[in-house]
Design an enzyme around this catalytic site. Structure first.
Site, short mmCIF file in Angstrom:
data_model
loop_
_atom_site.label_atom_id
_atom_site.label_comp_id
_atom_site.label_asym_id
_atom_site.label_seq_id
_atom_site.Cartn_x
_atom_site.Cartn_y
_atom_site.Cartn_z
N ASP A 171 11.86 -1.49 0.10
CA ASP A 171 13.30 -0.78 -0.39
C ASP A 171 13.10 0.77 -0.57
O ASP A 171 13.86 1.43 -0.39
CB ASP A 171 13.30 -1.15 -1.95
CG ASP A 171 12.12 -1.54 -2.78
OD1 ASP A 171 11.14 -1.36 -2.39
OD2 ASP A 171 12.32 -1.79 -4.14
N ASP B 284 17.66 -0.86 12.55
CA ASP B 284 19.04 -0.55 12.70
C ASP B 284 19.21 0.83 11.63
O ASP B 284 20.09 1.61 12.05
CB ASP B 284 19.82 -1.62 12.03
CG ASP B 284 20.33 -2.54 13.02
OD1 ASP B 284 19.69 -2.70 13.95
OD2 ASP B 284 21.47 -3.14 13.29
N ASP C 33 13.51 -5.55 11.62
CA ASP C 33 14.61 -5.54 12.03
C ASP C 33 15.85 -4.76 11.17
O ASP C 33 16.52 -4.00 11.90
CB ASP C 33 15.13 -6.97 11.90
CG ASP C 33 16.70 -7.38 12.54
OD1 ASP C 33 16.97 -7.06 13.64
OD2 ASP C 33 17.39 -8.05 11.73
N TYR D 200 11.88 -15.42 10.51
CA TYR D 200 12.36 -15.81 11.94
C TYR D 200 12.03 -17.13 12.38
O TYR D 200 12.71 -17.96 13.32
CB TYR D 200 12.25 -14.82 13.05
CG TYR D 200 13.20 -13.65 12.67
CD1 TYR D 200 13.19 -12.84 11.77
CD2 TYR D 200 14.20 -13.63 13.86
CE1 TYR D 200 13.87 -11.79 11.87
CE2 TYR D 200 15.19 -12.27 13.82
CZ TYR D 200 15.03 -11.44 12.62
OH TYR D 200 15.81 -10.46 12.54
N LYS E 141 6.37 -5.83 1.04
CA LYS E 141 7.00 -6.19 -0.37
C LYS E 141 5.92 -6.70 -1.13
O LYS E 141 6.06 -7.92 -1.78
CB LYS E 141 8.21 -6.84 -0.44
CG LYS E 141 9.04 -7.06 -1.53
CD LYS E 141 9.74 -5.84 -2.06
CE LYS E 141 10.44 -6.03 -3.21
NZ LYS E 141 11.12 -4.78 -3.83
C1 IPM Z 1 17.25 -7.42 17.40
C2 IPM Z 1 18.56 -8.32 17.03
C3 IPM Z 1 17.93 -9.92 16.83
C4 IPM Z 1 16.87 -9.86 15.89
C5 IPM Z 1 18.98 -10.84 16.84
C6 IPM Z 1 20.15 -10.78 17.78
C7 IPM Z 1 18.50 -12.42 16.62
O1 IPM Z 1 19.19 -8.00 15.71
O2 IPM Z 1 16.58 -7.54 18.15
O3 IPM Z 1 17.19 -6.58 16.31
O4 IPM Z 1 17.31 -10.36 14.88
O5 IPM Z 1 15.78 -9.61 16.25
MN MN Z 2 18.37 -6.23 14.79
#
Ligand code: IPM
Ligand code: MN
Length: 354
Positions: free
Chosen positions: A223, A251, A247, A142, A190
């Site tokens: 993975d 999710d 990240d 990032y 990884k």
């Molecule tokens: C999160 C989001 C952010 C990230 C984006 C919006 C830049 O997906 O906070 O998880 O990738 O960190």
């Molecule tokens: Mn995210």
């Protein structure tokens, strides 16, 4: 107590969901005689529209001089579909994380008993899952330099960089959580491919042997970790991982809870603490009063507990959220066709506290 809270609603559904968290904080203030003073500031596409900067200095000043920060969401489709845009809303979020020194992002995952069937995974898989993801937040791909394009513009590159110091300080956070939980840290990396991952393994193992040898440390390739998370989520206690893997995995963890609209997060580090839902700005739902405010309300609960040391108040907010969920006072993502919108769910949870 008296606390100042910087409120950064941001884009898409951000303003609606932060408004519900503020409602709930006000209910907590009234019930427990606390005063919360809110200072609103711009971030993301909303800030670009106003002043051309996704994280203006005034916003940074407000965050730095407040006791904590409540953040909504960032992102606007008009930038997503324009790869040539010079300024992007997400840059605001990254600049904020970096300049507030928020190197550790904590994302707890624990499905609600009444919502097991909301997960696309089988009840028998998600029942009893209870883990947290500790995601490194200010390093890796990032932020690494160099990044960008070559002169001809036909090649692009990003760089993944980590120093031992960056790894060690976030690993300390993971071990501290593990000590209060089931004593197990799983480092996800990884290391079979990446040099940075091998430095992570080496550094985390060193720290473990030096200070936390009473805790269990194990390693998983990312993975394999993704597969285990949805086939055997009960196996995890504290997952420690670098920025990009964290990240993606967090999710995925949203699937276990049944809705990503339920997952809060806390970011802590050198100077400040910030609380935000893990989901994005969900622009398709903006202004429609259908977004789930619970992730943001639970983020406010984490603020009460971690930043303000108000354990009883935080627990009251959690219990109110649980009750609303158990009684079906939920938005459409959880109860299809629900008659409760964002604002009604916020009112109900605030009402339960009062
Ligand atoms: C999160 C989001 C952010 C990230 C984006 C919006 C830049 O997906 O906070 O998880 O990738 O960190
Ligand atoms: Mn995210």
């Amino acid at each position: 107590m008296k606390k100042t809270i910087a409120v950064l609603p941001g884009d898409g559904i951000g303003p609606e969901i932060t408004a519900q968290a503020v409602k709930v904080l006000d209910a907590v203030g009234a019930k427990y005689s606390h005063t919360f003073e809110y200072r609103y500031a711009d971030i993301g596409a909303a800030a670009i529209d106003k002043c051309g900067d996704p994280y203006p200095d005034t916003t940074h000043g407000i965050c730095m001089s407040s006791d904590s920060v409540l953040f909504g969401a960032i992102g606007d489709p008009k930038y997503d579909n324009d790869p040539t845009a010079k300024v992007r809303p997400e840059q605001g979020l990254l600049k904020m994380r970096k300049s507030l020194g928020l190197y550790a992002n904590i994302r707890p995952v624990k499905p609600y008993p009444s919502l097991l069937s909301a997960s696309p995974l089988k009840d028998t898989i998600v029942d009893g899952a209870d883990f947290i993801v500790v995601r490194e937040l200010t390093g890796g791909m990032y932020f690494g330099e160099p990044r960008g394009r070559n002169e001809a513009g036909d090649k692009a590159f990003d760089t993944c960089v980590y120093s031992k110091m960056e790894i060690r300080r976030v690993a300390e956070v993971a071990f501290a959580f593990a000590a209060r939980r089931r004593g197990r840290v799983t480092l996800v990396d990884k290391a079979n491919v990446l040099a940075t991952s091998r430095l992570w393994r080496e550094t985390v193992k060193e720290l473990h042997d030096e200070k936390y040898s009473d805790m269990c440390l194990d390693f998983l390739f990312v993975d394999n970790a993704a597969m285990k998370m949805v086939s055997n989520p009960r196996d995890f206690d504290v997952i420690l991982t670098e920025n990009m893997f964290g990240d993606i995995l967090s999710d995925l963890a949203g699937v276990i809870n049944g809705s990503i609209g339920l997952l809060p997060s806390a970011s802590t580090g050198e100077r400040s603490s910030l609380y935000e839902p893990i989901h994005g700005s969900y622009p398709q739902a903006a202004g429609k009063n259908i977004a789930n405010p619970v992730a943001t309300i639970l983020s406010a609960a984490m603020m009460l507990e971690d930043a303000f040391g108000a354990a009883e108040e935080g627990a009251a907010v959690r219990q109110a959220c649980e009750k609303a969920i158990a009684e079906g006072v939920c938005t459409q993502d959880i109860v299809p066709g629900s008659r409760y919108g964002t604002s009604e769910v916020g009112d109900y949870i605030a009402g339960l506290i009062g």
